[in-house]
Design an enzyme around this catalytic site. Structure first.
Site, PDB file in Angstrom:
ATOM      1  N   ASP A 133       0.804  -1.215   0.000  1.00 24.94           N
ATOM      2  CA  ASP A 133       0.000   0.000   0.000  1.00 24.94           C
ATOM      3  C   ASP A 133       0.843   1.274   0.000  1.00 24.94           C
ATOM      4  O   ASP A 133       1.445   1.634   1.023  1.00 24.94           O
ATOM      5  CB  ASP A 133      -0.904  -0.032   1.255  1.00 24.94           C
ATOM      6  CG  ASP A 133      -1.684   1.248   1.441  1.00 24.94           C
ATOM      7  OD1 ASP A 133      -2.113   1.517   2.591  1.00 24.94           O
ATOM      8  OD2 ASP A 133      -1.879   1.978   0.454  1.00 24.94           O
ATOM      9  N   ASP A 183      -2.088   5.496  -5.438  1.00 26.31           N
ATOM     10  CA  ASP A 183      -2.304   4.663  -4.259  1.00 26.31           C
ATOM     11  C   ASP A 183      -2.598   3.197  -4.607  1.00 26.31           C
ATOM     12  O   ASP A 183      -3.719   2.847  -4.990  1.00 26.31           O
ATOM     13  CB  ASP A 183      -3.469   5.259  -3.457  1.00 26.31           C
ATOM     14  CG  ASP A 183      -3.654   4.539  -2.138  1.00 26.31           C
ATOM     15  OD1 ASP A 183      -4.588   4.905  -1.400  1.00 26.31           O
ATOM     16  OD2 ASP A 183      -2.878   3.614  -1.846  1.00 26.31           O
TER      17      ASP A 183
HETATM   18  C1  LIG Z   1      -5.742  -2.626  -4.504  1.00 25.84           C
HETATM   19  O1  LIG Z   1      -6.135  -3.399  -3.371  1.00 25.84           O
HETATM   20  C2  LIG Z   1      -6.767  -2.546  -2.444  1.00 25.84           C
HETATM   21  C3  LIG Z   1      -7.132  -3.313  -1.177  1.00 25.84           C
HETATM   22  C4  LIG Z   1      -8.581  -2.992  -0.816  1.00 25.84           C
HETATM   23  C5  LIG Z   1      -8.671  -1.614  -0.130  1.00 25.84           C
HETATM   24  C6  LIG Z   1     -10.056  -1.457   0.498  1.00 25.84           C
HETATM   25  O2  LIG Z   1     -10.960  -1.314  -0.612  1.00 25.84           O
HETATM   26  C7  LIG Z   1     -10.463  -2.653   1.348  1.00 25.84           C
HETATM   27  C8  LIG Z   1     -11.499  -3.429   0.862  1.00 25.84           C
HETATM   28  C9  LIG Z   1     -11.945  -4.538   1.601  1.00 25.84           C
HETATM   29  C10 LIG Z   1     -11.364  -4.866   2.833  1.00 25.84           C
HETATM   30  C11 LIG Z   1     -10.320  -4.070   3.319  1.00 25.84           C
HETATM   31  C12 LIG Z   1      -9.837  -2.970   2.594  1.00 25.84           C
HETATM   32  C13 LIG Z   1      -8.722  -2.250   3.188  1.00 25.84           C
HETATM   33  C14 LIG Z   1      -8.934  -1.415   4.288  1.00 25.84           C
HETATM   34  C15 LIG Z   1      -7.857  -0.754   4.890  1.00 25.84           C
HETATM   35  C16 LIG Z   1      -6.542  -0.964   4.428  1.00 25.84           C
HETATM   36  C17 LIG Z   1      -6.336  -1.806   3.309  1.00 25.84           C
HETATM   37  C18 LIG Z   1      -7.407  -2.455   2.714  1.00 25.84           C
HETATM   38  C19 LIG Z   1     -10.199  -0.152   1.341  1.00 25.84           C
HETATM   39  C20 LIG Z   1     -11.639   0.061   1.809  1.00 25.84           C
HETATM   40  C21 LIG Z   1     -11.720   1.325   2.692  1.00 25.84           C
HETATM   41  C22 LIG Z   1     -11.202   2.544   1.919  1.00 25.84           C
HETATM   42  N1  LIG Z   1      -9.848   2.213   1.479  1.00 25.84           N
HETATM   43  C23 LIG Z   1      -8.757   2.786   2.108  1.00 25.84           C
HETATM   44  O3  LIG Z   1      -8.817   3.660   2.959  1.00 25.84           O
HETATM   45  C24 LIG Z   1      -7.381   2.304   1.692  1.00 25.84           C
HETATM   46  C25 LIG Z   1      -6.537   3.396   1.048  1.00 25.84           C
HETATM   47  C26 LIG Z   1      -5.188   2.735   1.078  1.00 25.84           C
HETATM   48  N2  LIG Z   1      -4.111   3.713   0.938  1.00 25.84           N
HETATM   49  C27 LIG Z   1      -5.103   2.003   2.397  1.00 25.84           C
HETATM   50  O4  LIG Z   1      -4.277   2.721   3.278  1.00 25.84           O
HETATM   51  C28 LIG Z   1      -6.523   1.913   2.904  1.00 25.84           C
HETATM   52  C29 LIG Z   1      -9.767   1.076   0.545  1.00 25.84           C
END
Ligand SMILES: COCCCC[C@@](O)(c1ccccc1-c1ccccc1)[C@@H]1CCCN(C(=O)[C@H]2C[C@@H](N)[C@@H](O)C2)C1
Length: 337
Positions: free
Chosen positions: A38, A224
């Site tokens: 990330d 990101d």
């Molecule tokens: C490409 O793969 C992306 C992974 C999915 C990211 C994500 O879609 C997710 C989906 C399902 C479960 C957990 C998470 C998730 C949640 C936190 C950290 C990593 C993954 C995040 C959902 C919430 C908003 N978002 C971020 O703030 C993210 C923004 C990023 N910079 C992180 O710090 C948090 C993206």
């Protein structure tokens, strides 16, 4: 194969074009974890064996057990991190982390509580922040900085490929110390980071079709790898979605799949280059036969001082192979293959 500097590419898994993650190991004997690499954060955390039994998101994922690692070093300092949605709390530990074939002695967080939302939907276990050190919670030196200080990398860069076809294998690839020509064509165009310490660049305009409708005075965008979609200030994104006729429902913007071919391309002007996304690039087709297509844009007002900011996530990276250059504080884009 070995890039000659002891590093090996890390294949990534692509879950429904929305979650991309790869394997690391922690401890001896190795305990395996799937993590999101990330660029929008700078800490490593994985679920802890000691997480509370009420934390559903914890016991449905792999958990680190320090009592089973011969290389574990106790720390115990408290840790908590907040994401756009979702929070993680725990404590710090130290152990040997293996990333891309490279061992690093790393301070990381053992998560003892994960917010159910969104982590019950996570197909991965934890997060490995690839951001700059000054964005790290508790001032912990990030993994990539520990690797750079070992002087094993040919170049102080890392590159990311995200596939767009969930059936295609691998679903993506992380390269430490270089790029993988198998996954891009043509040459790289570089954009300097906006300020030291963030993977953030200046966008000089956002165009719908050939008309620049947003950010004409210039705006900030984070590149990101930890975000699934593209987010922008609510005022811009709501107007942008209205312009393309997308409807907002509780799970995001949708269009009728029959209308996709008529949608305009969306273009980000950065560093003297136009980065266009076609409708195929920014729309996700339903898994099972259906006529509702997801538009991978979200409205997100990031509060100052971080925001207002656009966030270019997997939707963008899947189209443009991305090299993150710590040596020159710049980001390179090439057309993904
Ligand atoms: C490409 O793969 C992306 C992974 C999915 C990211 C994500 O879609 C997710 C989906 C399902 C479960 C957990 C998470 C998730 C949640 C936190 C950290 C990593 C993954 C995040 C959902 C919430 C908003 N978002 C971020 O703030 C993210 C923004 C990023 N910079 C992180 O710090 C948090 C993206």
């Amino acid at each position: 194969g070995d890039a000659g500097n002891g590093t090996v590419p890390t294949p990534l898994t692509n879950y429904l074009d929305t979650q991309y993650f790869g394997e690391i190991s922690i401890g001896f004997p190795a305990q395996i974890f799937n993590v999101v690499f990330d660029t929008g954060s700078a800490n490593l955390w994985v679920p802890s064996q000691r997480c509370s039994p009420f934390s559903t998101a914890c016991f449905t994922h792999s958990r680190y057990d320090s009592s089973k690692s011969q290389s574990y070093v106790e720390n115990g300092t408290g840790f908590s991190i907040q994401y756009a949605s979702g929070s993680v709390r725990g404590f710090l530990s130290e152990d040997v982390v293996m990333v891309g074939g490279i061992p690093v002695v790393q301070v990381f967080a053992e998560a003892t509580s994960l917010s159910a939302m969104p982590f019950i939907f996570a197909k991965f276990d934890g997060v490995l922040g690839m951001g700059y050190p000054d964005t790290a919670v508790d001032g912990i030196t990030p993994v990539f900085d520990r690797i750079m200080s070992q002087q094993v990398l040919e170049e102080e860069v890392f590159s990311v490929y995200y596939s767009r076809d969930p059936q295609r294998s691998p679903g993506g690839e992380l390269v430490l110390g270089g790029t993988d020509p198998n996954y891009y064509t043509g040459s790289f165009n570089y954009v300097h980071t906006r300020e030291l310490g963030k993977w953030e660049v200046t966008v000089k305009g956002v165009a719908v079709g050939r008309k620049t409708l947003f950010c004409s005075e210039g705006c900030a965008a984070v590149i990101d790898t930890g975000s699934s979609y593209i987010t922008g200030p609510a005022s811009s994104v709501t107007l942008l979605m209205k312009t393309i006729g997308a409807q907002l429902d509780e799970s995001g913007y949708k269009v009728n799949c029959d209308s996709v071919k008529a949608l305009p391309s969306l273009t980000f002007h950065m560093g003297g280059q136009e980065y266009s996304l076609t409708q195929e690039d920014y729309v996700l087709w339903p898994q099972i036969q259906g006529d509702v297509c997801v538009v991978t844009f979200r409205a997100l007002d990031v509060p100052p001082p971080t925001g207002p900011v656009w966030i270019l996530g997997a939707t963008f990276i899947a189209r443009y192979y991305t090299e993150f250059d710590r040596r020159n504080n710049r980001i390179g884009f090439a057309t993904a293959a």
